[in-house]
Design an enzyme around this catalytic site. Sequence first.
Site, mmCIF file in Angstrom:
data_model
loop_
_atom_site.group_PDB
_atom_site.id
_atom_site.type_symbol
_atom_site.label_atom_id
_atom_site.label_comp_id
_atom_site.label_asym_id
_atom_site.label_seq_id
_atom_site.Cartn_x
_atom_site.Cartn_y
_atom_site.Cartn_z
ATOM 1 N N ASP A 184 0.825 -1.215 0.000
ATOM 2 C CA ASP A 184 0.000 0.000 0.000
ATOM 3 C C ASP A 184 0.859 1.264 0.000
ATOM 4 O O ASP A 184 1.962 1.270 0.547
ATOM 5 C CB ASP A 184 -0.899 -0.029 1.249
ATOM 6 C CG ASP A 184 -2.025 0.968 1.143
ATOM 7 O OD1 ASP A 184 -2.287 1.466 0.031
ATOM 8 O OD2 ASP A 184 -2.639 1.261 2.175
ATOM 9 N N HIS A 240 2.817 3.069 -8.929
ATOM 10 C CA HIS A 240 2.666 1.619 -9.108
ATOM 11 C C HIS A 240 3.933 1.015 -9.721
ATOM 12 O O HIS A 240 4.346 -0.079 -9.359
ATOM 13 C CB HIS A 240 1.447 1.319 -9.989
ATOM 14 C CG HIS A 240 0.136 1.679 -9.328
ATOM 15 N ND1 HIS A 240 -0.136 1.380 -8.013
ATOM 16 C CD2 HIS A 240 -0.976 2.317 -9.797
ATOM 17 C CE1 HIS A 240 -1.347 1.819 -7.707
ATOM 18 N NE2 HIS A 240 -1.876 2.399 -8.767
ATOM 19 N N LEU A 294 11.547 -20.342 -2.652
ATOM 20 C CA LEU A 294 10.495 -19.450 -2.160
ATOM 21 C C LEU A 294 9.194 -19.652 -2.943
ATOM 22 O O LEU A 294 9.220 -19.725 -4.168
ATOM 23 C CB LEU A 294 10.949 -17.991 -2.342
ATOM 24 C CG LEU A 294 9.932 -16.915 -1.951
ATOM 25 C CD1 LEU A 294 9.854 -16.771 -0.434
ATOM 26 C CD2 LEU A 294 10.272 -15.565 -2.592
HETATM 27 C C1 FPP Z 1 -2.106 0.210 -3.234
HETATM 28 O O1 FPP Z 1 -1.550 1.492 -3.368
HETATM 29 C C2 FPP Z 1 -1.551 -0.651 -4.230
HETATM 30 C C3 FPP Z 1 -2.266 -1.266 -5.189
HETATM 31 C C4 FPP Z 1 -3.718 -1.134 -5.376
HETATM 32 C C5 FPP Z 1 -1.608 -2.123 -6.158
HETATM 33 C C6 FPP Z 1 -0.351 -2.807 -5.712
HETATM 34 C C7 FPP Z 1 0.369 -3.074 -6.945
HETATM 35 C C8 FPP Z 1 1.690 -3.010 -7.149
HETATM 36 C C9 FPP Z 1 2.699 -2.837 -6.102
HETATM 37 C C10 FPP Z 1 2.217 -3.143 -8.517
HETATM 38 C C11 FPP Z 1 1.640 -4.232 -9.331
HETATM 39 C C12 FPP Z 1 1.963 -5.580 -8.840
HETATM 40 C C13 FPP Z 1 2.426 -6.569 -9.618
HETATM 41 C C14 FPP Z 1 2.554 -7.953 -9.089
HETATM 42 C C15 FPP Z 1 2.858 -6.321 -10.986
HETATM 43 P P1 FPP Z 1 -2.541 2.683 -3.534
HETATM 44 O O2 FPP Z 1 -2.614 3.007 -4.982
HETATM 45 O O3 FPP Z 1 -3.845 2.359 -2.881
HETATM 46 O O4 FPP Z 1 -1.805 3.814 -2.761
HETATM 47 P P2 FPP Z 1 -2.467 4.964 -1.899
HETATM 48 O O5 FPP Z 1 -3.181 4.291 -0.763
HETATM 49 O O6 FPP Z 1 -1.298 5.764 -1.467
HETATM 50 O O7 FPP Z 1 -3.391 5.707 -2.816
#
Ligand code: FPP
Length: 231
Positions: A14, A31, A125
Amino acid sequence: MTTYGARHVAIIMDGNGRWAATRGQPRPYGHRAGVEALRRIVRAAPGLGVEYLSVFAFSTENWKRPPEEVEVLMDLLVEYLRSEVDELDREQVKIVFLGDARAMPERCRREMETAARRTAQNQGLVLAIAVNYGGRDEIVRAVRRALANPENLKSLDEEAFGELLDTAGMPDPDLVIRPSGEVRLSNFLLWQSAYAEIYVTPVLWPDFDESELRRALEQFEQRERRYGGHA
Ligand code: FPP
């Protein structure tokens, strides 16, 4: 090499959006940086004694985000799998997926199947990537599986039910890590996290690195785990 006692670590990745915002950049920029953090952590985890690493990449609720952002996340998944599978395979990482893959776009499903097939025999892993995953959805799907075969119902207990979940064959998470300061499980591994230690850090996911993982594992070591009983 110091290893710690957590065999299964689950991470709610997150804070990508906030990380991008602090740099005056759009969310996809965050991202992308989040994927880099994932690469780092997958490389670091085995050396710290982690045997199973589960990461929350896309939730059943994330479909509600703007379509352009959903598209970017799907593209990043494809890109990540394409670019990493050779090296992960060499490192004996076994890639599995949690969640309902049926609703994923075809291009993602193809890459997911290839990655899972190519690494299925690996002994290192286990990297469990949760996409279109929701803990409640997973439980409902498991109940449907149980009902589909009335034979299952006779011997249904906690252990047997666990084998109907997406995480069948995996131990429960010992430690759930939540970066970016939110103190919530957000529908991640609800059944499996019954006794997990939860570690929250204000560090945003794109800044998460091996030393942060080490810090989380060290704190895990210091906590006394009682599984509901008395020491
Ligand atoms: C939350 O951050 C994160 C996500 C909804 C996506 C997590 C994805 C990745 C780390 C990249 C993609 C993964 C792979 C396996 C390719 P947020 O956007 O909710 O952040 P915020 O809370 O600060 O708005």
